[in-house]
Design a protein around this motif. Structure first.
Motif, PDB file in Angstrom:
ATOM      1  N   LEU A 447      41.736  41.864  31.033  1.00  0.00           N
ATOM      2  CA  LEU A 447      40.906  42.760  30.277  1.00  0.00           C
ATOM      3  C   LEU A 447      40.911  44.286  30.230  1.00  0.00           C
ATOM      4  O   LEU A 447      40.626  44.998  29.142  1.00  0.00           O
ATOM      5  CB  LEU A 447      39.281  42.499  30.961  1.00  0.00           C
ATOM      6  N   PHE A 448      41.544  44.559  31.382  1.00  0.00           N
ATOM      7  CA  PHE A 448      41.759  46.064  31.243  1.00  0.00           C
ATOM      8  C   PHE A 448      42.876  46.348  30.417  1.00  0.00           C
ATOM      9  O   PHE A 448      42.809  47.506  29.695  1.00  0.00           O
ATOM     10  CB  PHE A 448      42.207  46.370  32.543  1.00  0.00           C
ATOM     11  N   THR A 449      43.783  45.407  30.205  1.00  0.00           N
ATOM     12  CA  THR A 449      44.916  45.774  29.185  1.00  0.00           C
ATOM     13  C   THR A 449      44.481  45.607  27.778  1.00  0.00           C
ATOM     14  O   THR A 449      44.929  46.410  26.837  1.00  0.00           O
ATOM     15  CB  THR A 449      45.913  44.327  29.302  1.00  0.00           C
ATOM     16  N   THR A 450      43.467  44.760  27.472  1.00  0.00           N
ATOM     17  CA  THR A 450      43.007  44.661  26.020  1.00  0.00           C
ATOM     18  C   THR A 450      42.227  45.965  25.721  1.00  0.00           C
ATOM     19  O   THR A 450      42.151  46.506  24.468  1.00  0.00           O
ATOM     20  CB  THR A 450      41.899  43.542  25.983  1.00  0.00           C
ATOM     21  N   ALA A 451      41.204  46.473  26.689  1.00  0.00           N
ATOM     22  CA  ALA A 451      40.560  47.685  26.465  1.00  0.00           C
ATOM     23  C   ALA A 451      41.661  48.796  26.263  1.00  0.00           C
ATOM     24  O   ALA A 451      41.586  49.791  25.476  1.00  0.00           O
ATOM     25  CB  ALA A 451      39.717  48.117  27.615  1.00  0.00           C
ATOM     26  N   LYS A 452      42.661  49.167  27.049  1.00  0.00           N
ATOM     27  CA  LYS A 452      43.792  50.002  26.774  1.00  0.00           C
ATOM     28  C   LYS A 452      44.344  49.646  25.362  1.00  0.00           C
ATOM     29  O   LYS A 452      44.950  50.800  25.039  1.00  0.00           O
ATOM     30  CB  LYS A 452      44.829  49.920  27.808  1.00  0.00           C
ATOM     31  N   LYS A 453      44.626  48.507  24.776  1.00  0.00           N
ATOM     32  CA  LYS A 453      45.125  48.342  23.766  1.00  0.00           C
ATOM     33  C   LYS A 453      44.100  48.907  22.524  1.00  0.00           C
ATOM     34  O   LYS A 453      44.590  49.379  21.382  1.00  0.00           O
ATOM     35  CB  LYS A 453      45.308  46.964  23.217  1.00  0.00           C
ATOM     36  N   ILE A 454      42.692  49.077  22.596  1.00  0.00           N
ATOM     37  CA  ILE A 454      42.024  49.707  21.803  1.00  0.00           C
ATOM     38  C   ILE A 454      42.065  51.271  21.963  1.00  0.00           C
ATOM     39  O   ILE A 454      41.997  51.722  20.998  1.00  0.00           O
ATOM     40  CB  ILE A 454      40.592  49.104  22.123  1.00  0.00           C
ATOM     41  N   GLN A 455      41.838  51.575  23.144  1.00  0.00           N
ATOM     42  CA  GLN A 455      41.797  53.155  23.376  1.00  0.00           C
ATOM     43  C   GLN A 455      42.890  53.346  24.363  1.00  0.00           C
ATOM     44  O   GLN A 455      42.796  53.247  25.704  1.00  0.00           O
ATOM     45  CB  GLN A 455      40.684  53.608  23.842  1.00  0.00           C
ATOM     46  N   ALA A 456      44.202  53.698  23.903  1.00  0.00           N
ATOM     47  CA  ALA A 456      45.169  53.803  24.900  1.00  0.00           C
ATOM     48  C   ALA A 456      45.038  54.978  25.807  1.00  0.00           C
ATOM     49  O   ALA A 456      45.650  54.785  26.952  1.00  0.00           O
ATOM     50  CB  ALA A 456      46.403  54.155  24.033  1.00  0.00           C
ATOM     51  N   ASN A 457      44.253  56.203  25.459  1.00  0.00           N
ATOM     52  CA  ASN A 457      44.070  57.103  26.344  1.00  0.00           C
ATOM     53  C   ASN A 457      42.652  57.122  27.018  1.00  0.00           C
ATOM     54  O   ASN A 457      42.370  58.108  27.831  1.00  0.00           O
ATOM     55  CB  ASN A 457      44.000  58.320  25.488  1.00  0.00           C
ATOM     56  N   ASN A 458      42.100  55.958  26.999  1.00  0.00           N
ATOM     57  CA  ASN A 458      40.947  55.770  27.943  1.00  0.00           C
ATOM     58  C   ASN A 458      41.299  55.956  29.235  1.00  0.00           C
ATOM     59  O   ASN A 458      42.139  54.940  29.776  1.00  0.00           O
ATOM     60  CB  ASN A 458      40.157  54.493  27.476  1.00  0.00           C
ATOM     61  N   ARG A 459      40.824  56.785  30.036  1.00  0.00           N
ATOM     62  CA  ARG A 459      41.081  57.006  31.369  1.00  0.00           C
ATOM     63  C   ARG A 459      40.636  55.533  32.280  1.00  0.00           C
ATOM     64  O   ARG A 459      41.406  55.194  33.185  1.00  0.00           O
ATOM     65  CB  ARG A 459      40.310  58.103  31.991  1.00  0.00           C
ATOM     66  N   ALA A 460      39.707  55.242  31.954  1.00  0.00           N
ATOM     67  CA  ALA A 460      39.016  54.091  32.963  1.00  0.00           C
ATOM     68  C   ALA A 460      39.929  52.529  32.625  1.00  0.00           C
ATOM     69  O   ALA A 460      40.439  51.987  33.519  1.00  0.00           O
ATOM     70  CB  ALA A 460      37.603  53.602  32.402  1.00  0.00           C
ATOM     71  N   ALA A 461      40.250  52.704  31.378  1.00  0.00           N
ATOM     72  CA  ALA A 461      41.319  51.577  31.076  1.00  0.00           C
ATOM     73  C   ALA A 461      42.544  51.760  31.621  1.00  0.00           C
ATOM     74  O   ALA A 461      43.055  50.830  32.144  1.00  0.00           O
ATOM     75  CB  ALA A 461      41.343  51.259  29.637  1.00  0.00           C
ATOM     76  N   VAL A 462      43.026  53.058  31.456  1.00  0.00           N
ATOM     77  CA  VAL A 462      44.244  53.102  32.265  1.00  0.00           C
ATOM     78  C   VAL A 462      44.389  52.841  33.688  1.00  0.00           C
ATOM     79  O   VAL A 462      45.240  52.398  34.271  1.00  0.00           O
ATOM     80  CB  VAL A 462      44.944  54.543  31.909  1.00  0.00           C
ATOM     81  N   ASP A 463      43.416  53.608  34.421  1.00  0.00           N
ATOM     82  CA  ASP A 463      43.276  53.272  35.818  1.00  0.00           C
ATOM     83  C   ASP A 463      43.092  52.031  36.212  1.00  0.00           C
ATOM     84  O   ASP A 463      43.403  51.387  37.173  1.00  0.00           O
ATOM     85  CB  ASP A 463      42.185  54.434  36.357  1.00  0.00           C
ATOM     86  N   GLY A 464      42.316  51.357  35.290  1.00  0.00           N
ATOM     87  CA  GLY A 464      41.811  49.805  35.763  1.00  0.00           C
ATOM     88  C   GLY A 464      43.204  49.023  35.682  1.00  0.00           C
ATOM     89  O   GLY A 464      43.428  48.095  36.377  1.00  0.00           O
TER      90      GLY A 464
END
Length: 602
Positions: A447-464
């Motif tokens: 799920l964190f990987t999917t979120a990162k694909k949508i917003q590659a620079n989202n800090r929460a997604a990257v840290d997650g």
């Protein structure tokens, strides 16, 4: 006007005929007065009945000659086909016929007054036809010569016959009789030229192909029935003169009929156009009563007019249109642009020809479009600020339909796109955190990987992604050590396991499962680090060794220390087969015993 002129001419001609025939009548009055009166009465009665019930023989003769002239019959060499009409015979009862009343000619020639749809060109020479034989006129005591009236010539009617001028003085002494109710009379004239005869037939074709259909229509009959009767009377006079062989007089009457028909056809067209124009002007001025009166008049004159038929329904809806325009005016004073536009639009559906209304509706439509566009733009940004994706998307779609290329539309679209990606990213991050809280780090990583694909620079997604990846990797490595715990007896493996335990202990708080696995691995490492005493028993002849560890030697009983794990003891003795024994020393064991003796000879 024409009726009065014809009456005057008729009376004048009658006086002239009385003077001419007076002298001759004195010589025959005693012998043939009674006989002549009876025969004249019978002829006049038969003529009236024939004109009322069917076309006259003279008219049939004219029609036959015209048909033959239009479609000439083929002639064989040497054969001559006669085209002379069959005229009624007068030889059985020779009586003097009254002369044809002279009609005062008009000042203009028929060729100068063209009629719409008629051929107004010069008279063209037609195929020469044989002249009909002249009909003799006799009196009881022998042939009587009758003076012929002046011929019409080639259409010049500027001179009035002298006989007509003489009888005109007595016109106001005799009661007037309607022109159309009088029966055509005949006069016998001198033989006429072929030119008059052909001119008569050409003029007849022009009359039939030009104004006559208009004059014979029901609309003209309802409009001016007396003129229709006058023209028909002149035609009958022309037919009668033609049947008697007086082509000049026939041509003269037909010219008068043609000119009158042309004038009346033009008058009908002028009156129709005036009524149609007045109806259109009254409609433009919103004068419903006058417009309705004039359009009804126009349709009575020309029932088949497309202009009139198209204008009629627009005039019929004028009261409804006026009511709608009145309501639109009220909405305009209330500054209600939408209400005014709706009423104007309804009025245009009933009457699309109102250009001023259309212009105002177009202006209002543009104004309303601008207002709606700004409402959707502002509403869209407001929904974005509230993080309401559906509302923002709805406003953006509506603004895009109105002005797709405006900068405001593009800006709102970008903000809506950002909001959509933010909400989707947050959605997946939220689900990833929930999975992590449930200690399902494999699902959390997805799920964190999917979120990162949508917003590659989202800090929460990257840290997650980083955290979940670390936990998953540690869980996999610890599991591998636990599944092959015997390898922990190896110093290198034990050392790597100790480092893994230290790393995993830093994340033990985020993953209970990882913490439990790490504790088990640490316990195993501790257990594998304790030496276990192993008593080795033999016959003092067998040489004993532990593969991978070292030599025990020959002994009867010896205690050695080994760490937990699986070991292979080997015994050798001369003359005997070697013996191998696998020994598993479990971690935490306190003591072990191994007996090995080579007792099988070679």
């Amino acid at each position: 006007m024409l009726q009065n002129r014809l009456e005057h001419a008729s009376k004048k001609a009658s006086r002239t005929r009385l003077m001419i025939f007076g002298g001759m009548a004195l010589t025959v009055i005693i012998v043939g007065l009674g006989f002549l009166s009876a025969i004249l009465y019978q002829d006049l009665s038969a003529l009236r009945r024939t004109q009322q019930t069917a076309p006259t023989a003279d008219q049939n003769a004219v029609d036959n000659w015209a048909a033959e002239d239009r479609n000439p019959l083929p002639q064989e060499p040497g054969e001559r086909i006669s085209s002379a009409p069959v005229l009624p015979s007068t030889t059985d009862t020779p009586v003097p016929l009254p002369a044809l009343p002279l009609v005062e000619p008009v000042s203009k020639s028929f060729a100068e007054t063209p009629v719409q749809g008629a051929d107004t060109g010069p008279i063209r020479p037609r195929q020469q036809m044989p002249e009909p034989p002249p009909r003799p006129v006799t009196a009881p005591n022998g042939p009587v010569e009758i003076a012929a009236p002046p011929t019409a010539g080639t259409g010049d009617h500027s001179q009035v016959p002298e006989a007509s001028q003489t009888l005109a003085a007595a016109s106001d002494k005799t009661p007037a009789e309607p022109l159309a109710e009088r029966q055509p009379t005949r006069t016998i004239n001198a033989p006429q030229t072929i030119e008059d005869r052909e001119a008569f037939k050409d003029l007849l074709l022009r009359l039939e192909g030009g104004p006559e259909p208009i004059i014979q229509s029901e609309s003209f009959r309802d409009w001016r029935p007396e003129k229709q009767r006058d023209i028909e009377f002149l035609k009958q006079q022309a037919y009668a003169a033609f049947g008697d062989g007086d082509y000049a007089q026939a041509r003269k009457h037909l010219e008068q009929a043609y000119e009158m028909a042309s004038q009346e056809a033009r008058a009908l067209e002028t009156t129709f156009q005036r009524a149609l124009g007045d109806a259109a002007a009254a409609k433009q001025a919103d004068d419903y009563d006058r417009a309705k009166t004039q359009i009804d008049q126009a349709l009575r004159l020309a029932p088949e007019s497309e202009q009139a038929k198209n204008l009629k329904p627009l005039i019929n809806v004028m009261p409804q249109v006026q009511e709608l325009l009145k309501s639109a005016g009220i909405k305009r004073t209330e500054n209600n642009a939408q209400g005014e536009y709706d009423y104007l639009n309804d009025a245009l559906k009933l009457d699309p020809t109102r250009q001023e209304v259309r212009q105002r509706a177009t202006q209002l439509a543009h104004t309303l479009k601008q207002q709606n566009f700004l409402l959707h733009i502002n509403g869209g940004f407001s929904e974005v600020d509230k993080r309401q994706l559906k509302g923002a998307q709805s406003h953006h779609l509506a603004a895009q339909k109105l002005f797709p290329s405006r900068a405001e539309t593009a800006l709102l679209g970008a903000r809506v796109g950002e909001l959509k990606s933010d909400l989707e990213t947050q959605h997946f991050i939220g689900k990833a955190k929930a999975a992590a809280a449930a200690d399902n780090w494999q699902q959390s990583l997805q799920l964190f990987t999917t979120a990162k694909k949508i917003q590659a620079n989202n800090r929460a997604a990257v840290d997650g992604v980083a955290l979940a990846q670390s936990v998953v990797n540690l869980q996999r490595q610890v599991t591998q050590h636990l599944d092959r715990a015997q390898r922990l007896a190896s110093g290198g493996v034990a050392k790597a396991a100790h480092q893994l335990v230290k790393k995993a202990q830093s994340l033990a708080t985020v993953s209970p499962s990882l913490d439990a696995q790490t504790s088990r691995l640490a316990d195993l490492l501790a257990a594998y680090a304790v030496d276990v005493p192993v008593k080795v028993l033999s016959d003092e002849k067998t040489r004993i060794s532990v593969r991978g560890v070292g030599q025990v030697g020959t002994t009867k009983e010896k205690i050695i220390k080994l760490k937990p794990g699986t070991y292979t003891f080997e015994g050798k003795c001369a003359g005997f087969k070697s013996k191998l024994i696998a020994v598993n020393i479990p971690p935490g064991a306190t003591a072990m015993r191994v007996s090995i003796v080579c007792d099988e000879r070679i």
